[in-house]
Design an enzyme around this catalytic site. Sequence first.
Site, PDB file in Angstrom:
ATOM      1  N   ARG A 172       0.563   7.712  -1.672  1.00 34.47           N
ATOM      2  CA  ARG A 172      -0.836   7.620  -1.215  1.00 34.47           C
ATOM      3  C   ARG A 172      -1.003   6.224  -0.629  1.00 34.47           C
ATOM      4  O   ARG A 172      -1.415   5.313  -1.307  1.00 34.47           O
ATOM      5  CB  ARG A 172      -1.771   7.843  -2.420  1.00 34.47           C
ATOM      6  CG  ARG A 172      -3.211   8.005  -2.124  1.00 34.47           C
ATOM      7  CD  ARG A 172      -3.932   6.701  -1.744  1.00 34.47           C
ATOM      8  NE  ARG A 172      -4.404   5.883  -2.829  1.00 34.47           N
ATOM      9  CZ  ARG A 172      -4.509   4.551  -2.770  1.00 34.47           C
ATOM     10  NH1 ARG A 172      -4.123   3.880  -1.709  1.00 34.47           N
ATOM     11  NH2 ARG A 172      -4.967   3.880  -3.792  1.00 34.47           N
ATOM     12  N   ASP A 232      -4.281  -0.553  -7.747  1.00 34.55           N
ATOM     13  CA  ASP A 232      -5.351   0.338  -7.280  1.00 34.55           C
ATOM     14  C   ASP A 232      -6.316   0.692  -8.394  1.00 34.55           C
ATOM     15  O   ASP A 232      -7.516   0.821  -8.172  1.00 34.55           O
ATOM     16  CB  ASP A 232      -4.750   1.617  -6.684  1.00 34.55           C
ATOM     17  CG  ASP A 232      -3.860   1.279  -5.515  1.00 34.55           C
ATOM     18  OD1 ASP A 232      -4.377   0.833  -4.495  1.00 34.55           O
ATOM     19  OD2 ASP A 232      -2.624   1.407  -5.655  1.00 34.55           O
ATOM     20  N   TYR A 276      -1.911  -7.022   6.591  1.00 35.59           N
ATOM     21  CA  TYR A 276      -2.512  -6.253   5.499  1.00 35.59           C
ATOM     22  C   TYR A 276      -3.446  -5.228   6.137  1.00 35.59           C
ATOM     23  O   TYR A 276      -3.308  -4.913   7.315  1.00 35.59           O
ATOM     24  CB  TYR A 276      -3.214  -7.274   4.573  1.00 35.59           C
ATOM     25  CG  TYR A 276      -3.724  -6.735   3.275  1.00 35.59           C
ATOM     26  CD1 TYR A 276      -2.890  -6.065   2.396  1.00 35.59           C
ATOM     27  CD2 TYR A 276      -5.055  -6.919   2.910  1.00 35.59           C
ATOM     28  CE1 TYR A 276      -3.374  -5.566   1.190  1.00 35.59           C
ATOM     29  CE2 TYR A 276      -5.540  -6.438   1.708  1.00 35.59           C
ATOM     30  CZ  TYR A 276      -4.698  -5.752   0.858  1.00 35.59           C
ATOM     31  OH  TYR A 276      -5.180  -5.264  -0.322  1.00 35.59           O
TER      32      TYR A 276
END
Length: 658
Positions: free
Chosen positions: A231, A344, A178
């Site tokens: 992104r 997000d 991660y």
Amino acid sequence: MQKIDWRENRRGTNSMRITISTLSQISTIFFTGKTERKNGASSSLLRRLKHNSFLCNPLNAQTRSFTTTEGHRPIIVHKRSLDILHDPWFNKGTAFTMTERDRLDLRGLLPPNVMSTEQQIKRFMVDLKRLQVQARDGPSDPYALAKWRILNRLHDRNETMYYKVLIANIEEYAPIVYTPTVGLVCQNYSGLFRRPRGMYFSAEDRGEMMSMVYNWPADQVDMIVVTDGSRILGLGDLGIQGIGIAIGKLDLYVAAAGINPQRVLPVMIDVGTNNEKLLKDPLYLGLQKNRLDGDEYLAVIDEFMEAVFTRWPHVIVQFEDFQSKWAFKLLQRYRNTYRMFNDDVQGTAGVAIAGLLGAVRAQGRPMIDFPKQKIVVAGAGSAGIGVLNDARKTMARMLGNNESAFESALRQFWVVDANGLITDEREYIDPEARPFARKIKEIHRQGLSEAASLVEVVKQIKPDVLLGLSAVGGLFSKEVLEALKGSTSTRPAIFAMSNPTKNAECTPEEAFSIVGDNIIFASGSPFNDVDLGNGHIGHCNQGNNMYLFPGIGLGTLLSGSRIISDGMLQAAAECLAAYMTEEDVAKGIIYPSISSIRDITKQVAAAVIKEAIEEDLAEGYREMDARELQKLNEEEIVEYVKNNMWSPEYPTLVYKQD
Ligand SMILES: NC(=O)C1=CN([C@@H]2O[C@H](COP(=O)(O)OP(=O)(O)OC[C@H]3O[C@@H](n4cnc5c(N)ncnc54)[C@H](O)[C@@H]3O)[C@@H](O)[C@H]2O)C=CC1
Ligand SMILES: CC(=O)C(=O)O
Ligand SMILES: [Mg+2]
């Protein structure tokens, strides 16, 4: 009819193994109803097997298995020999027992010494740890990438062992699978690519997706993490290489939430890229054309959603790392129709709220004082605006939950983006950010103006909290941090939440050394705690949505809710906030240690289920229908979650012809 030889082997108090030998084909197994000992099987075992209705129906044999105890589920497989060894879902490598080697035609295909799982892991760790000494000393990208490669190879050949290693060493290897290393992996994906993982839908696949989904081998998929690569963390448009982030997030779903790895699906939607470097790179694996936009873009995402929900109507889709422009639009478009959320926007918001409430407690004040906090946010993208909206709602609820509370909460925020402080004097303001644009008159009274710099804002406002979701490494410069020393708070809080590490707005060393020992500090990617001398530690919290998304997904799955409501997300955030004790927060610890992520995820999932039940959204999951769910008390909900979390244990494999 086949003859079955049962052997019971007790290991510990709650573990039981059943070995089925001399079995080449099973169509149906039935019980005679006798409960006396049979070929070594105790009456209690037989009762349990009956209770779990071990019935291998050829129609559902692939997914159907029986549960004797957690983690020991004999699985019917339709492969043998090398096909099993090459299948990471079923492969056990050298741990296949001799009986299994016989049963699955593996004899001679493996070295003769049968290893225990512990021995296997020891051998693997020797390889992995060889990079340890050098990698610990500081950011050393080549070593981190080498570790990722070693782990990835294990992932490719043996999923059970991979997740065993990951869960047992989550603190050490989350930063590899991660953030931050996953960012580096995505940046270098074309070079690192060996075996495909997950599914790729491209703009060229329009009209085909409904049939393409059937190319995925699993009949059941619980969790999809999808990205369009636009992104990735704070690294910008990485095109198809963004698949790495979907894989990394799903690793956490398995490790933290106990979602069965056979039921997760990373997805990349390739609509092109606007990254000039990738457009010219001869090794780039994705479409080398500019990103689709407008209705064409929407048509691709719509088709994908329809396809996956047609094949797997109960799946949950997590949207990840879509550029802000689309993040909000897609969330609004799908959230009332599909079981989906945007990590997000929504996951980050919940984690930030939990941290902000922790920061209030750390000042020795009650959480209800949250609406008095002055908060400066740097970054008005999907993450920043998600946090602002949630913080505003949380304050409004504490202030009476009416329209005026909602309006007055706005006065607590100052938002700075790439063009400086956002005020209503600005010509173009993104619609999502508009509510947070400060009135110019008010701002003038505060000694500021449109587009004021971050340092000016901090100097004038003297905020309690400085929160960064800007993707600009070092944005909280020496000057900004010096200005924060003037904060009116007894314990200023700094959230440098941008990822990966090099994008953090400041490091904990900078924050503690400039602003002072008494601050609260959190960062999106992990940093070490800071030694403040005299035996004192400056705690570096990891403020990352990983504390919530696995629990949101698991809770939604087990509740059977058709949508993910604001209430369910709020319950998740509140659960995370409440997880920290007064003692912890007094020490500046506002998020749990990642080593307890499995426990926190279980609690978050339970909170999500409870809320779904209260909102009458819970439709149930498998044998736990809506009515049964409603009967559960809080403890039983937690137990229900625990019992449904997958653990990496080798199951007994039984071959059955297709
Ligand atoms: N810790 C966590 O759990 C999470 C962290 N993030 C991180 O947040 C960052 C931003 O993500 P998004 O909002 O989706 O990106 P985005 O690109 O949509 O937004 C970035 C925002 O920062 C602003 N910005 C750029 N330069 C600035 C400057 N010099 N001063 C102030 N603001 C500036 C931009 O104007 C824009 O509003 C990324 O680094 C991402 O990794 C995102 C989600 C979760
Ligand atoms: C953590 C996360 O989701 C991000 O940085 O985008
Ligand atoms: Mg993200």
